[in-house]
Design a protein around this motif. Structure first.
Motif, PDB file in Angstrom:
ATOM      1  N   MET A 116      35.906  40.694  45.046  1.00  0.00           N
ATOM      2  CA  MET A 116      34.531  40.020  44.319  1.00  0.00           C
ATOM      3  C   MET A 116      34.967  40.537  43.175  1.00  0.00           C
ATOM      4  O   MET A 116      34.808  39.692  42.015  1.00  0.00           O
ATOM      5  CB  MET A 116      33.458  40.323  45.214  1.00  0.00           C
ATOM      6  CG  MET A 116      32.857  39.448  46.285  1.00  0.00           C
ATOM      7  SD  MET A 116      31.438  39.686  47.027  1.00  0.00           S
ATOM      8  CE  MET A 116      30.989  38.263  46.072  1.00  0.00           C
ATOM      9  N   SER A 117      34.682  42.263  43.297  1.00  0.00           N
ATOM     10  CA  SER A 117      34.956  41.706  41.258  1.00  0.00           C
ATOM     11  C   SER A 117      36.428  42.211  40.889  1.00  0.00           C
ATOM     12  O   SER A 117      36.350  41.959  39.732  1.00  0.00           O
ATOM     13  CB  SER A 117      34.397  44.077  41.300  1.00  0.00           C
ATOM     14  OG  SER A 117      35.849  44.785  42.209  1.00  0.00           O
ATOM     15  N   ALA A 118      37.866  42.113  41.799  1.00  0.00           N
ATOM     16  CA  ALA A 118      38.459  41.690  40.979  1.00  0.00           C
ATOM     17  C   ALA A 118      39.176  40.639  40.630  1.00  0.00           C
ATOM     18  O   ALA A 118      40.046  39.680  39.887  1.00  0.00           O
ATOM     19  CB  ALA A 118      39.643  42.203  42.034  1.00  0.00           C
ATOM     20  N   SER A 119      37.913  39.315  41.089  1.00  0.00           N
ATOM     21  CA  SER A 119      38.204  38.052  40.325  1.00  0.00           C
ATOM     22  C   SER A 119      37.868  37.451  39.511  1.00  0.00           C
ATOM     23  O   SER A 119      37.701  36.539  38.638  1.00  0.00           O
ATOM     24  CB  SER A 119      37.412  37.104  41.878  1.00  0.00           C
ATOM     25  OG  SER A 119      35.869  37.011  41.511  1.00  0.00           O
ATOM     26  N   MET A 121      31.883  30.263  42.529  1.00  0.00           N
ATOM     27  CA  MET A 121      31.719  29.105  42.911  1.00  0.00           C
ATOM     28  C   MET A 121      33.247  29.091  44.662  1.00  0.00           C
ATOM     29  O   MET A 121      32.868  28.851  45.476  1.00  0.00           O
ATOM     30  CB  MET A 121      31.618  27.014  42.820  1.00  0.00           C
ATOM     31  CG  MET A 121      30.462  27.506  42.497  1.00  0.00           C
ATOM     32  SD  MET A 121      30.008  26.119  41.807  1.00  0.00           S
ATOM     33  CE  MET A 121      30.743  26.104  39.523  1.00  0.00           C
ATOM     34  N   VAL A 122      34.109  28.817  43.559  1.00  0.00           N
ATOM     35  CA  VAL A 122      35.443  29.137  44.374  1.00  0.00           C
ATOM     36  C   VAL A 122      35.284  30.091  45.135  1.00  0.00           C
ATOM     37  O   VAL A 122      36.138  29.785  46.570  1.00  0.00           O
ATOM     38  CB  VAL A 122      36.411  28.801  43.336  1.00  0.00           C
ATOM     39  CG1 VAL A 122      37.979  29.346  44.288  1.00  0.00           C
ATOM     40  CG2 VAL A 122      36.705  27.914  42.258  1.00  0.00           C
ATOM     41  N   THR A 123      35.310  31.152  45.213  1.00  0.00           N
ATOM     42  CA  THR A 123      35.677  32.809  45.764  1.00  0.00           C
ATOM     43  C   THR A 123      34.200  32.590  46.972  1.00  0.00           C
ATOM     44  O   THR A 123      34.949  32.394  47.980  1.00  0.00           O
ATOM     45  CB  THR A 123      34.967  33.844  44.986  1.00  0.00           C
ATOM     46  OG1 THR A 123      33.997  33.967  44.579  1.00  0.00           O
ATOM     47  CG2 THR A 123      36.693  34.107  44.139  1.00  0.00           C
ATOM     48  N   ARG A 124      33.620  31.732  46.607  1.00  0.00           N
ATOM     49  CA  ARG A 124      32.440  31.981  47.680  1.00  0.00           C
ATOM     50  C   ARG A 124      33.164  30.890  48.891  1.00  0.00           C
ATOM     51  O   ARG A 124      32.856  30.904  50.163  1.00  0.00           O
ATOM     52  CB  ARG A 124      30.988  31.649  46.882  1.00  0.00           C
ATOM     53  CG  ARG A 124      29.510  31.601  48.027  1.00  0.00           C
ATOM     54  CD  ARG A 124      29.590  32.431  48.711  1.00  0.00           C
ATOM     55  NE  ARG A 124      29.229  32.197  50.548  1.00  0.00           N
ATOM     56  CZ  ARG A 124      28.624  32.560  51.253  1.00  0.00           C
ATOM     57  NH1 ARG A 124      28.747  33.905  50.859  1.00  0.00           N
ATOM     58  NH2 ARG A 124      28.057  32.812  51.843  1.00  0.00           N
TER      59      ARG A 124
END
Length: 463
Positions: free
Chosen positions: A380-383, A397-400
């Motif tokens: 999550m932090s890498a995004s 929103m995209v990652t979720r």
């Protein structure tokens, strides 16, 4: 390794993290806590187990609809207002679920709960980025992702304990005090509303929301086979709508509901793919494990729930370590190692028989939990590595969404394998081998993630 990477977590960011954790506990547990009570609910509502299953399906579909709205709403009204609205809607839905008089009312009220939860989940990381200025983001994500990692693990345990001593209505009433505490702490959430009055992208909403619902609805029906109308029709319609949303978003003429061009950034794209496989690894196995313990080992619902506790303990134990390692050595190495540990620790379940001691399985679950515990923080932090502040809501929103779809895919694959296989231990062994292979694939694809956890640049100061 930069000195800023090793900075202490800002005090204000810690306060925000506590508020975020409080707000996520009930919605995350609620995605799984009801599942273990299907038999009890079926008896109480005089409904079939298949019909009761729509209490979970409706919740997840409503959540998918609300997720795309969260980013626009946060920009228009501020994260604090949207956070409070999501909590209030979820609290109202919980109270109404506890007062449901029949199965149809319960399904409707579960949809209301899902709408509230869908406003909360995408904001989790973006508010931390805003509060911390990108400093010590790995450790912050590790803090707030505790409910996310433990929800699929502890949800059935909490549900089993409640149903062993209390009425089914307490599956929902237990949310009330948690939501009230979260509302009391919600003043810590950043008020980061935009000065511009960006209009809602109605066309994008009409493409994205039903598109996600169609895909997830098709996946939810795949347990009875792929070549079925209730699988192919909604899934095909959903994919066509999502494709239309993506094509439209590549050359936008006005502000979009979600800027899909954020996936053109390697950090966001690689993290999204990794979160997809995290969903596959966590939710797929969590469908097979309780069923294996009850159907093959003959354990009671409560006993099966407690056998899963070591996995939660392992995830909790490694949570802080994962955050520190992410900030110290970078997200890529931690994510690859986490996936590898989960894959290796799942292998024993593909080799067991009915005589395998439970303590051996619980030891494997503890190690599996260690791997799951370190995964969310780096992914999550890498995004957000190198991501401008005006893209943080789109990235969230995209990652979720990728994580949620991955969970549905993992569940569907395991369900198909179990349905197509035999009803004995061999069918479960096949399902676990599939989980091992897909988790290993996640480790390979995580090699594309950024090698650092650099702070996010150019974040604006917020009140």
């Amino acid at each position: 390794m930069s000195t800023q990477t090793l900075d202490a977590i800002p005090a204000e960011a810690k306060r925000v993290a506590v508020a975020v954790i409080a707000g996520l506990i009930a919605p995350i547990l609620d995605t799984t806590i009801v599942t273990i009570g299907f038999d009890r609910l079926a008896a109480a509502m005089s409904a079939s187990v298949d019909t009761i299953g729509w209490t979970n399906t409706g919740y997840l579909l409503a959540l998918a609809v609300a997720v795309p709205l969260a980013g626009w709403s946060a920009l228009r009204f501020g994260s604090r207002t949207v956070w409070r609205t999501g909590l209030a809607v979820f609290l109202l839905g919980s109270v109404l679920c506890a007062s449901a008089w029949n199965i149809h009312a319960l399904i409707v009220f579960r949809v209301l709960q899902g709408l509230g939860a869908g406003l909360l989940f995408p904001l989790m990381t973006s508010v931390l980025v805003a509060a911390s200025g990108g400093r010590a983001l790995g450790r912050l994500v590790a803090m707030v992702s505790v409910p996310t990692a433990l929800g699929p693990i502890l949800g059935p345990v909490v549900g089993g304990v409640i149903l062993n001593w209390l009425d089914w209505r307490w599956l929902f009433l237990v949310n009330v005090p948690v939501c009230l505490i979260a509302l009391a702490l919600s003043g810590r959430i950043p008020d980061d509303r935009s000065q511009s009055r960006t209009p809602l992208d109605w066309v994008g909403l009409m493409l994205l929301a039903p598109g996600l619902v169609g895909v997830l609805l098709g996946l939810s029906n795949v347990h009875a086979g792929f070549v079925r109308a209730d699988v192919l029709i909604p899934a095909t319609i959903g994919l066509v709508l999502l494709a239309g949303f993506v094509v439209r978003g590549l050359h936008p003429r006005r502000p979009m509901l979600v800027d899909v061009r954020v996936l053109g950034r390697r950090a966001v794209a690689s993290s999204s793919v990794a979160l997809f496989f995290f969903g596959v690894a966590s939710f797929g196995a969590m469908l097979a494990l309780p069923l294996y313990l009850q159907q093959i080992r003959g354990e009671s619902v409560l006993a099966a729930a407690f056998v899963l506790v070591p996995q939660g303990v392992g995830a909790l134990a490694s949570r802080t370590i994962g955050g520190h390692l992410t900030d110290a050595i970078g997200a890529r190495r931690v994510a690859v190692a986490g996936f590898a540990v989960v894959a290796v620790a799942t292998i024993p379940f593909a080799l067991v028989d009915v005589d395998t001691p439970l303590w051996w399985l619980m030891a494997a679950l503890f190690i599996r939990g260690l791997g799951l515990g370190v995964l969310l923080s780096p992914i999550m932090s890498a995004s957000f590595v190198g991501l401008p502040s005006d893209m943080k809501h789109d990235a969230s929103m995209v990652t979720r969404t990728f994580q949620q779809v991955g969970g549905s895919v993992g569940t569907a694959i395991v369900a198909v394998v179990l349905t197509a296989g035999t009803a004995d231990a061999a069918g479960f062994r096949d399902a676990f081998w599939w989980t091992v292979v897909l988790t290993a694939a996640g480790a390979l694809l995580a090699l594309r993630m950024p090698g650092t956890s650099a702070p996010v640049p150019a974040l604006q100061k917020i009140d």
